[in-house]
Design a protein around this motif. Structure first.
Motif, PDB file in Angstrom:
ATOM      1  N   ASN A   1       0.864  -1.192   0.000  1.00  0.00           N
ATOM      2  CA  ASN A   1       0.000   0.000   0.000  1.00  0.00           C
ATOM      3  C   ASN A   1       0.888   1.225   0.000  1.00  0.00           C
ATOM      4  N   SER A   2       0.542   2.211  -0.847  1.00  0.00           N
ATOM      5  CA  SER A   2       1.387   3.388  -0.960  1.00  0.00           C
ATOM      6  C   SER A   2       0.539   4.657  -0.904  1.00  0.00           C
ATOM      7  N   ASN A   3       0.778   5.461   0.126  1.00  0.00           N
ATOM      8  CA  ASN A   3       0.125   6.780   0.214  1.00  0.00           C
ATOM      9  C   ASN A   3      -1.396   6.728   0.090  1.00  0.00           C
ATOM     10  N   VAL A   4      -2.025   5.802   0.766  1.00  0.00           N
ATOM     11  CA  VAL A   4      -3.483   5.655   0.639  1.00  0.00           C
ATOM     12  C   VAL A   4      -4.208   6.694   1.506  1.00  0.00           C
ATOM     13  N   ASN A   5      -5.095   7.449   0.879  1.00  0.00           N
ATOM     14  CA  ASN A   5      -5.962   8.393   1.600  1.00  0.00           C
ATOM     15  C   ASN A   5      -7.399   7.916   1.444  1.00  0.00           C
ATOM     16  N   MET A   6      -8.129   7.911   2.561  1.00  0.00           N
ATOM     17  CA  MET A   6      -9.507   7.399   2.509  1.00  0.00           C
ATOM     18  C   MET A   6     -10.300   7.985   3.675  1.00  0.00           C
ATOM     19  N   GLU A   7     -11.566   8.261   3.420  1.00  0.00           N
ATOM     20  CA  GLU A   7     -12.438   8.721   4.508  1.00  0.00           C
ATOM     21  C   GLU A   7     -13.739   7.942   4.470  1.00  0.00           C
TER      22      GLU A   7
END
Ligand SMILES: Nc1ncnc2c1ncn2[C@@H]1O[C@H](COP(=O)(O)OP(=O)(O)OP(=O)(O)O)[C@@H](O)[C@H]1O
Length: 258
Positions: free
Chosen positions: A19-25
């Motif tokens: 996983n690389s630089n995962v952004n999630m909301e």
């Protein structure tokens, strides 16, 4: 404030970046999908969110009583106690226990009697046990498993084992439920029933759900928002219609029907 907020999350395994630089909301009450080709890093992300893996970089924050609590490095059982529950890609039930006991055991974190009360079998023990049993039976009813309460979990057909795993996760009173391929191995009829059941539990219990699934009909029918992972990176996010027509997503799936 989102219920779950993931920023720049990265996981490296000996030279492999899963996983690389995962952004999630994920917001309160949302039903969100996480899709991506085999090996894209979906389960690794779930494992970080539920404390199985410690992230190499980045942060995971969970909203609790109006404050953001950091989940990095928190042990899985503590994360469950905070209100995040999950199911697994390969079903993990207590196979030699009954259906009812599988649900009851998940409720143990909520018992309200002490060791002495339990050892001496004081009235409070029986009262609490009865309360838990009632709640467990209510859950089994919702998951259409009440008639199977005394069966060993290993004797249930595959689709029912999957439902029992969700019932057990719900027994921990989650605010956020992670489902890892809930429809795997199910026939179209079972998948359609599961779709309705997942929507029902979200509405009934006012929880948020994040699910990994390869069955695109389930994802597109059920999820309000979708994140797409490819080679460990989020390549798209949006409502089902946007995802279906997204060029990068279509390329990632090499022309498979989405
Ligand atoms: N514990 C581990 N050690 C080393 N590599 C791992 C580990 N767990 C996962 N990986 C690797 O990380 C990558 C992502 O795997 P992951 O299981 O997260 O993908 P996935 O999207 O869930 O795949 P699938 O849809 O096939 O279940 C793969 O290359 C996998 O081999």
């Amino acid at each position: 404030m989102p219920l779950l907020s993931v920023k720049k999350l990265t996981k490296n395994f000996d030279g492999l970046c899963a996983n690389s630089n995962v952004n999630m909301e994920i917001n309160e009450g949302e039903l969100v999908g996480l899709i991506g080709p085999n090996g894209a890093g979906k389960t690794t992300l779930f494992n970080m969110l539920t404390g199985v893996y410690v992230p190499s970089e980045g942060t995971i924050e969970f909203e609790k009583d109006g404050k953001a609590v950091k989940l990095n490095g928190v042990k899985p059982y503590k994360i469950t106690a905070m209100g995040l529950a999950r199911t697994f890609q390969n079903i993990r039930l207590f196979k030699e226990m009954t259906v009812l006991d599988n649900v009851l055991i998940a409720m143990n974190k909520d018992v309200k009697y002490g060791t002495i009360t339990a050892l001496l079998r004081l009235p409070a023990f029986y009262k609490e046990e009865e309360k838990m049993r009632k709640k467990a039976m209510e859950l089994l009813k919702i998951f259409h498993l009440e008639d199977k309460k005394d069966e060993l979990a290993s004797n249930l057909p595959y689709g029912e084992q999957r439902r029992l795993e969700i019932a057990r996760a719900m027994a921990t009173n989650p605010k956020l439920l992670f489902l890892d391929e809930p429809a795997a191995g199910m026939n179209p009829q079972e998948t359609a029933e599961l779709t309705n059941l997942i929507r029902f539990i979200r509405d009934e219990f006012h929880i948020s759900i994040l699910l990994i699934e390869h069955d695109m009909s389930l994802v597109m029918n059920l999820c309000e928002r979708i994140y797409v992972l490819d080679y460990g990176k989020i390549i798209a996010s949006g409502v089902p219609e946007e995802i279906k027509t997204n060029k990068r997503v279509i390329e990632a799936y090499l022309g498979e029907e989405i």
